[in-house]
Design a protein around this motif. Sequence first.
Motif, short mmCIF file in Angstrom:
data_model
loop_
_atom_site.label_atom_id
_atom_site.label_comp_id
_atom_site.label_asym_id
_atom_site.label_seq_id
_atom_site.Cartn_x
_atom_site.Cartn_y
_atom_site.Cartn_z
N SER A 48 5.88 -42.17 4.08
CA SER A 48 7.20 -42.77 4.23
C SER A 48 7.24 -43.75 5.39
O SER A 48 6.76 -43.45 6.50
N GLN A 49 7.81 -44.91 5.16
CA GLN A 49 8.00 -45.92 6.20
C GLN A 49 9.43 -45.93 6.72
O GLN A 49 9.76 -46.73 7.61
N THR A 50 10.27 -45.06 6.18
CA THR A 50 11.68 -45.02 6.56
C THR A 50 12.11 -43.63 7.02
O THR A 50 13.29 -43.29 6.95
N ASP A 51 11.14 -42.81 7.45
CA ASP A 51 11.44 -41.46 7.92
C ASP A 51 12.19 -40.66 6.87
O ASP A 51 13.11 -39.89 7.17
N GLY A 52 11.83 -40.88 5.60
CA GLY A 52 12.44 -40.16 4.50
C GLY A 52 13.76 -40.73 4.02
O GLY A 52 14.37 -40.20 3.10
N GLY A 53 14.21 -41.83 4.63
CA GLY A 53 15.50 -42.41 4.27
C GLY A 53 15.37 -43.55 3.27
O GLY A 53 14.27 -43.97 2.90
N PRO A 54 16.50 -44.09 2.81
CA PRO A 54 16.50 -45.15 1.81
C PRO A 54 16.14 -46.51 2.40
O PRO A 54 16.13 -46.69 3.63
N ALA A 55 15.87 -47.47 1.51
CA ALA A 55 15.52 -48.82 1.96
C ALA A 55 16.08 -49.86 1.00
O ALA A 55 16.19 -49.61 -0.21
N VAL A 56 16.44 -50.99 1.56
CA VAL A 56 16.82 -52.17 0.79
C VAL A 56 15.67 -53.17 0.93
O VAL A 56 15.26 -53.49 2.05
N GLN A 57 15.16 -53.66 -0.19
CA GLN A 57 13.97 -54.49 -0.17
C GLN A 57 14.18 -55.74 -1.03
O GLN A 57 14.98 -55.73 -1.96
N GLY A 58 13.45 -56.78 -0.72
CA GLY A 58 13.56 -57.98 -1.53
C GLY A 58 12.61 -59.06 -1.07
O GLY A 58 12.07 -59.01 0.04
N ASN A 76 13.70 -52.68 5.31
CA ASN A 76 14.00 -51.94 6.53
C ASN A 76 13.00 -50.80 6.66
O ASN A 76 12.45 -50.30 5.66
N ILE A 77 12.70 -50.40 7.90
CA ILE A 77 11.76 -49.32 8.16
C ILE A 77 12.30 -48.45 9.29
O ILE A 77 13.23 -48.83 10.01
N ASP A 78 11.70 -47.29 9.46
CA ASP A 78 12.04 -46.39 10.55
C ASP A 78 10.81 -45.54 10.84
O ASP A 78 10.50 -44.61 10.09
N PHE A 79 10.09 -45.88 11.92
CA PHE A 79 8.88 -45.15 12.28
C PHE A 79 9.15 -44.04 13.29
O PHE A 79 8.22 -43.47 13.85
#
Length: 253
Positions: A48-58, A76-79
């Motif tokens: 996981s690059q978002t600490d298990g959370g959702p992401a908006v990508q494009g 978006n990411i969350d390390f």
Amino acid sequence: MKLKALSQAVIAASLVSGATLAQAEEEKGFEIAGNIALVTDYRFRGVSQTDGGPAVQGGFDVEHKSGLYAGVWGSNIDFGPGVDASMEIDYYVGIAGDITDKVSYDAGWIWYDYPQGDGNSGGVAQNLDYYEWYASVSTMGVTLGMAYTPEFTADLNSYNYYYVDYSVGLPQDISLDLHYGISDYDDSANGNGGDGDNGFGSEHDDDWSVGLSKDLFGVSFGLSWVDTNIGKTACGGTNNCSGQVVFSISKSL
């Protein structure tokens, strides 16, 4: 009301201009495409690059009829604590085409950029940016590929990634997508213990996924199970490397 009318006029003019530009580029052999997606967890090679959370990508791509292409993609990411970077932006160039009627190839270079992910944060070095060379060959639904970087993120040494993908059509226009990958890191030259192993303390780590996808009303829906062989302790005490169901909604523009 004036502001709304002005906004609509600007949007309309932009659409006309964009359509004219796209038509002109297509006549020159270029094709421009975009994409946007929502995912419940951004998993990169199983982690996981978002600490298990959702992401908006494009992102968007520009491709020439010769097979040359270039593009940019972001998420978006969350390390986790201690890492300032909150976004990943990838820039890439490559070439893709057919070797025979049944065999195709894809090769290129990609730069992984993490704004605010360099330097020090609270006395801890980050240095997240890195680049990779990649190549793959596909035939009859099977793709064999690899990626290589001489200097991986967070000051690890060289890194190799090998993978195999398989996609097959099912009834009701559903696609079954299988993936298996092997990550091989070398940190022996960077003062990380000199063991020649990867960042998780083993000779290599594996990731795999099983997914189903379907296009409906012009939108692609995906549901997959993603997992790795990295234990919770080796993954910093988090579940970021553990098995997880990931749901995605994407749209080509």
